[in-house]
Design a protein around this motif. Structure first.
Motif, PDB file in Angstrom:
ATOM      1  N   GLU A 273       0.816  -1.208   0.000  1.00  0.00           N
ATOM      2  CA  GLU A 273       0.000   0.000   0.000  1.00  0.00           C
ATOM      3  C   GLU A 273       0.851   1.259   0.000  1.00  0.00           C
ATOM      4  OE1 GLU A 273      -3.134   2.333  -0.440  1.00  0.00           O
ATOM      5  OE2 GLU A 273      -3.105   0.153  -0.582  1.00  0.00           O
TER       6      GLU A 273
ATOM      7  N   ARG B  98       1.767   1.975  -3.464  1.00  0.00           N
ATOM      8  CA  ARG B  98       0.607   2.441  -4.236  1.00  0.00           C
ATOM      9  C   ARG B  98       0.312   3.903  -3.935  1.00  0.00           C
ATOM     10  NH1 ARG B  98      -3.557  -2.450  -5.430  1.00  0.00           N
ATOM     11  NH2 ARG B  98      -2.054  -4.149  -5.358  1.00  0.00           N
ATOM     12  N   GLU B  99       0.461   4.314  -2.674  1.00  0.00           N
ATOM     13  CA  GLU B  99       0.235   5.715  -2.318  1.00  0.00           C
ATOM     14  C   GLU B  99       1.256   6.608  -3.004  1.00  0.00           C
ATOM     15  OE1 GLU B  99      -2.210   7.326  -0.836  1.00  0.00           O
ATOM     16  OE2 GLU B  99      -3.210   5.377  -0.923  1.00  0.00           O
TER      17      GLU B  99
ATOM     18  N   ARG C 103       0.085   6.991  -6.510  1.00  0.00           N
ATOM     19  CA  ARG C 103      -1.044   7.921  -6.591  1.00  0.00           C
ATOM     20  C   ARG C 103      -0.566   9.369  -6.531  1.00  0.00           C
ATOM     21  NH1 ARG C 103      -3.354   3.826  -3.107  1.00  0.00           N
ATOM     22  NH2 ARG C 103      -4.944   2.665  -4.244  1.00  0.00           N
TER      23      ARG C 103
ATOM     24  N   VAL D 210       0.765  10.278  -9.922  1.00  0.00           N
ATOM     25  CA  VAL D 210      -0.344  10.447 -10.856  1.00  0.00           C
ATOM     26  C   VAL D 210      -1.030  11.786 -10.635  1.00  0.00           C
ATOM     27  CG1 VAL D 210      -2.638   9.601 -11.462  1.00  0.00           C
ATOM     28  CG2 VAL D 210      -0.727   7.997 -11.234  1.00  0.00           C
ATOM     29  N   ARG D 211      -1.299  12.147  -9.371  1.00  0.00           N
ATOM     30  CA  ARG D 211      -1.966  13.428  -9.091  1.00  0.00           C
ATOM     31  C   ARG D 211      -1.148  14.601  -9.629  1.00  0.00           C
ATOM     32  NH1 ARG D 211      -3.433  10.884  -4.155  1.00  0.00           N
ATOM     33  NH2 ARG D 211      -1.563  11.692  -3.142  1.00  0.00           N
TER      34      ARG D 211
ATOM     35  N   VAL E  82       1.796   4.210 -14.667  1.00  0.00           N
ATOM     36  CA  VAL E  82       1.640   5.608 -14.264  1.00  0.00           C
ATOM     37  C   VAL E  82       0.962   6.407 -15.370  1.00  0.00           C
ATOM     38  CG1 VAL E  82       2.893   7.752 -13.782  1.00  0.00           C
ATOM     39  CG2 VAL E  82       3.497   5.671 -12.567  1.00  0.00           C
TER      40      VAL E  82
ATOM     41  N   ALA F  48      -2.701   5.418 -15.568  1.00  0.00           N
ATOM     42  CA  ALA F  48      -3.490   5.937 -14.456  1.00  0.00           C
ATOM     43  C   ALA F  48      -3.722   7.430 -14.577  1.00  0.00           C
ATOM     44  CB  ALA F  48      -2.777   5.623 -13.130  1.00  0.00           C
TER      45      ALA F  48
ATOM     46  N   SER G 226      -7.443   9.204 -14.914  1.00  0.00           N
ATOM     47  CA  SER G 226      -7.862  10.080 -13.822  1.00  0.00           C
ATOM     48  C   SER G 226      -8.358  11.434 -14.293  1.00  0.00           C
ATOM     49  CB  SER G 226      -6.690  10.298 -12.848  1.00  0.00           C
ATOM     50  OG  SER G 226      -6.270   9.084 -12.283  1.00  0.00           O
TER      51      SER G 226
ATOM     52  N   ASP H  18     -10.374   3.409  -9.295  1.00  0.00           N
ATOM     53  CA  ASP H  18      -9.026   3.553  -8.744  1.00  0.00           C
ATOM     54  C   ASP H  18      -8.048   3.009  -9.777  1.00  0.00           C
ATOM     55  OD1 ASP H  18      -6.634   3.622  -7.404  1.00  0.00           O
ATOM     56  OD2 ASP H  18      -7.394   2.732  -5.563  1.00  0.00           O
TER      57      ASP H  18
ATOM     58  N   VAL I 203      -4.928   3.500 -10.343  1.00  0.00           N
ATOM     59  CA  VAL I 203      -3.636   3.071  -9.826  1.00  0.00           C
ATOM     60  C   VAL I 203      -3.723   1.631  -9.341  1.00  0.00           C
ATOM     61  CG1 VAL I 203      -1.911   3.424  -8.018  1.00  0.00           C
ATOM     62  CG2 VAL I 203      -2.845   5.383  -9.238  1.00  0.00           C
ATOM     63  N   ASP I 204      -4.762   1.338  -8.571  1.00  0.00           N
ATOM     64  CA  ASP I 204      -4.931  -0.007  -8.038  1.00  0.00           C
ATOM     65  C   ASP I 204      -5.129  -1.018  -9.162  1.00  0.00           C
ATOM     66  OD1 ASP I 204      -5.305  -1.667  -5.579  1.00  0.00           O
ATOM     67  OD2 ASP I 204      -7.222  -2.071  -6.542  1.00  0.00           O
TER      68      ASP I 204
END
Length: 262
Positions: free
Chosen positions: A3, A6-7, A10, A13-14, A108, A111, A115, A139, A141-142
């Motif tokens: 996790e 994954r964060e 994320r 990606v943001r 990446v 995602a 998004s 989600d 990314v997931d």
């Protein structure tokens, strides 16, 4: 994938999403969210639709010298187009065994596009099989980091599926993320790309990157795509926003010098 990893993905990606949205030109954002029809003028516009230049000119007779201001007795605004036009992006991501070194890079980018709020995105992953993950994009990314098919490669089969799902070719960008080591029918793959291009589809291939950040791909197939005016090139995350903004706006792509990347 843990996790914590994954964060981190994320967060990347943001950041890229925000940069891409910032770089989209005003006319493209207007097209995605409901274009302003500047030929239609309305007398009771919403605040965000007021044409201030025309409003001021129409109300110059109401200028108050003591206050050095114009009283906008009459507002003039832009009418909104009756129906917004949304861009569609079809992500076709190679998850064959030869893409193992590039899975994070490919995921990446996938995602990021999935998004974007103002774009209808279809997500297709493939090896010799083809899987449509569009309904699991809550989600991305997931989904992307958690899916690895492995095995061989059939790009032609994957593109055939993507082509069958395109309903508005002039408003569609197909992004193939692959090393182009085709195990399917090469000539059919190229004919399919040519047909999509002829129908108005924007077609871009982002090539795989090695662990060292160098392009790793089938050069013969990349050259064949380039000959169809379907550029195939390696793209690092810092260049990705510029590439996608150009593709969405149908501008020339800022293609990096491949010789420098070898």
């Amino acid at each position: 994938m843990p996790e914590r990893a994954r964060e981190s993905a994320r967060a990347v990606v943001r950041t890229v999403v925000e940069e891409l949205e910032r770089k989209l030109a005003h006319r493209t954002r207007a097209t995605l969210t409901g274009a302003l029809d500047r030929s239609a003028r309305i007398s009771r516009p919403r605040h965000r639709d007021i044409d201030w230049n025309r409003t001021i000119r129409a109300n110059l007779k109401n200028y108050l010298p003591a206050y050095r201001t114009v009283v906008p007795e009459r507002l003039i605004g832009h009418g909104r187009a009756a129906q917004s036009v949304r861009k569609e992006v079809v992500l076709c991501i190679d998850q064959s065994g030869s893409m193992a070194a590039s899975v994070v890079y490919a995921s990446v980018f996938g995602a990021v596009l999935a998004s974007l709020r103002a774009i209808d995105t279809r997500l297709v992953v493939f090896d010799t099989a083809v899987v449509d993950l569009t309904d699991r994009l809550d989600d991305p990314v997931d989904v992307l980091f958690g899916t690895q098919l492995g095995g061989g490669t059939d790009i032609n089969r994957a593109l055939a599926y993507c082509q069958s799902r395109i309903t508005r070719p002039a408003e569609t960008v197909v992004v193939l993320v692959s090393d182009l080591y085709e195990g399917g029918i090469r000539d059919e793959m190229l004919k399919r790309v040519a047909a999509m291009k002829a129908s108005g589809v924007q077609f871009v291939t982002l090539l795989a990157l090695s662990d060292e950040g160098a392009p790793a791909y089938d050069r013969e197939h990349a050259a064949a795509l380039a000959a169809l005016d379907a550029p195939a090139f390696a793209c690092t995350p810092d260049l990705f926003p510029d590439v996608m903004a150009a593709a969405l706006e149908k501008r020339p792509l800022p293609i990096p010098d491949m010789a420098e990347q070898r």
